[in-house]
Design a protein around this motif. Sequence first.
Motif, PDB file in Angstrom:
ATOM      1  N   LEU A  36       3.467   0.888   8.931  1.00 61.39           N
ATOM      2  CA  LEU A  36       3.380   0.891   7.474  1.00 61.39           C
ATOM      3  C   LEU A  36       1.949   1.110   7.001  1.00 61.39           C
ATOM      4  O   LEU A  36       1.709   1.783   5.995  1.00 61.39           O
ATOM      5  N   GLY A  37       0.984   0.547   7.707  1.00 59.69           N
ATOM      6  CA  GLY A  37      -0.415   0.759   7.355  1.00 59.69           C
ATOM      7  C   GLY A  37      -0.825   2.211   7.499  1.00 59.69           C
ATOM      8  O   GLY A  37      -1.542   2.756   6.658  1.00 59.69           O
ATOM      9  N   GLY A  74       0.809  -1.215   0.000  1.00 57.92           N
ATOM     10  CA  GLY A  74       0.000   0.000   0.000  1.00 57.92           C
ATOM     11  C   GLY A  74       0.841   1.263   0.000  1.00 57.92           C
ATOM     12  O   GLY A  74       0.527   2.226  -0.694  1.00 57.92           O
ATOM     13  N   ALA A  75       1.933   1.269   0.773  1.00 58.51           N
ATOM     14  CA  ALA A  75       2.788   2.449   0.829  1.00 58.51           C
ATOM     15  C   ALA A  75       3.478   2.695  -0.510  1.00 58.51           C
ATOM     16  O   ALA A  75       3.581   3.833  -0.967  1.00 58.51           O
ATOM     17  N   VAL A  76       3.926   1.629  -1.158  1.00 56.81           N
ATOM     18  CA  VAL A  76       4.561   1.786  -2.479  1.00 56.81           C
ATOM     19  C   VAL A  76       3.539   2.256  -3.502  1.00 56.81           C
ATOM     20  O   VAL A  76       3.805   3.152  -4.309  1.00 56.81           O
ATOM     21  N   GLY A  77       2.346   1.663  -3.484  1.00 52.25           N
ATOM     22  CA  GLY A  77       1.300   2.084  -4.417  1.00 52.25           C
ATOM     23  C   GLY A  77       0.895   3.525  -4.206  1.00 52.25           C
ATOM     24  O   GLY A  77       0.747   4.294  -5.167  1.00 52.25           O
ATOM     25  N   GLY A 105      -2.071   7.282   0.448  1.00 52.36           N
ATOM     26  CA  GLY A 105      -3.226   7.049  -0.409  1.00 52.36           C
ATOM     27  C   GLY A 105      -4.236   8.173  -0.331  1.00 52.36           C
ATOM     28  O   GLY A 105      -4.809   8.581  -1.340  1.00 52.36           O
ATOM     29  N   TRP A 106      -4.467   8.673   0.886  1.00 54.13           N
ATOM     30  CA  TRP A 106      -5.406   9.770   1.068  1.00 54.13           C
ATOM     31  C   TRP A 106      -4.915  11.023   0.349  1.00 54.13           C
ATOM     32  O   TRP A 106      -5.682  11.719  -0.308  1.00 54.13           O
ATOM     33  N   THR A 144      -5.264   1.188  -3.922  1.00 52.88           N
ATOM     34  CA  THR A 144      -4.534   0.092  -3.285  1.00 52.88           C
ATOM     35  C   THR A 144      -4.030   0.502  -1.908  1.00 52.88           C
ATOM     36  O   THR A 144      -4.108  -0.267  -0.946  1.00 52.88           O
ATOM     37  N   ALA A 145      -3.519   1.712  -1.805  1.00 54.22           N
ATOM     38  CA  ALA A 145      -3.024   2.201  -0.520  1.00 54.22           C
ATOM     39  C   ALA A 145      -4.154   2.334   0.494  1.00 54.22           C
ATOM     40  O   ALA A 145      -3.981   2.003   1.667  1.00 54.22           O
ATOM     41  N   LEU A 146      -5.320   2.796   0.042  1.00 57.61           N
ATOM     42  CA  LEU A 146      -6.436   2.985   0.964  1.00 57.61           C
ATOM     43  C   LEU A 146      -7.094   1.674   1.378  1.00 57.61           C
ATOM     44  O   LEU A 146      -7.830   1.633   2.360  1.00 57.61           O
ATOM     45  N   VAL A 147      -6.851   0.599   0.647  1.00 57.98           N
ATOM     46  CA  VAL A 147      -7.377  -0.709   1.039  1.00 57.98           C
ATOM     47  C   VAL A 147      -6.336  -1.483   1.850  1.00 57.98           C
ATOM     48  O   VAL A 147      -6.652  -2.086   2.878  1.00 57.98           O
TER      49      VAL A 147
END
Length: 142
Positions: A123-124, A57-60, A131-132, A85-88
Amino acid sequence: MSVRSVLAVAAAVLIGGFAFAEPAAADPSAQSVAASVYTVSAGRAGAFLSALAGLLGAVGGGLALVRPTGQGYVGTWARRNGAATALVAGPVAMTVGGTVAATADGGLGTGNGLGGAYFAMLLGLISVALGWQARSRSRRTR
């Protein structure tokens, strides 16, 4: 709700969970013996998989935020799906990491995946923030 207030609430919940959480085995006589380096317990596996989800998610989110200019598959994917992807993946990593941290029998270094769970939750949180921000940036440019 603004991005700042969401990040502030998420950080307060995360810090509050660390500050007020009591270890599962606070009594030193109830501490389990440290596991071997090569032993893969359920806690270690769960922490590893949740950290992997948070990293994805962090990379995306990071790729969606910097908007790669390449015409390759990764650049196209990141422009279209990176923020989603990051937000999921971010909340999944925080939830699974929190579950592993809450059910760990010992402290750090006992082989129960507690350190990996904390890392997965961090990381989450980073994943959700990236993502936000990428999602709000894409809405402004439309």
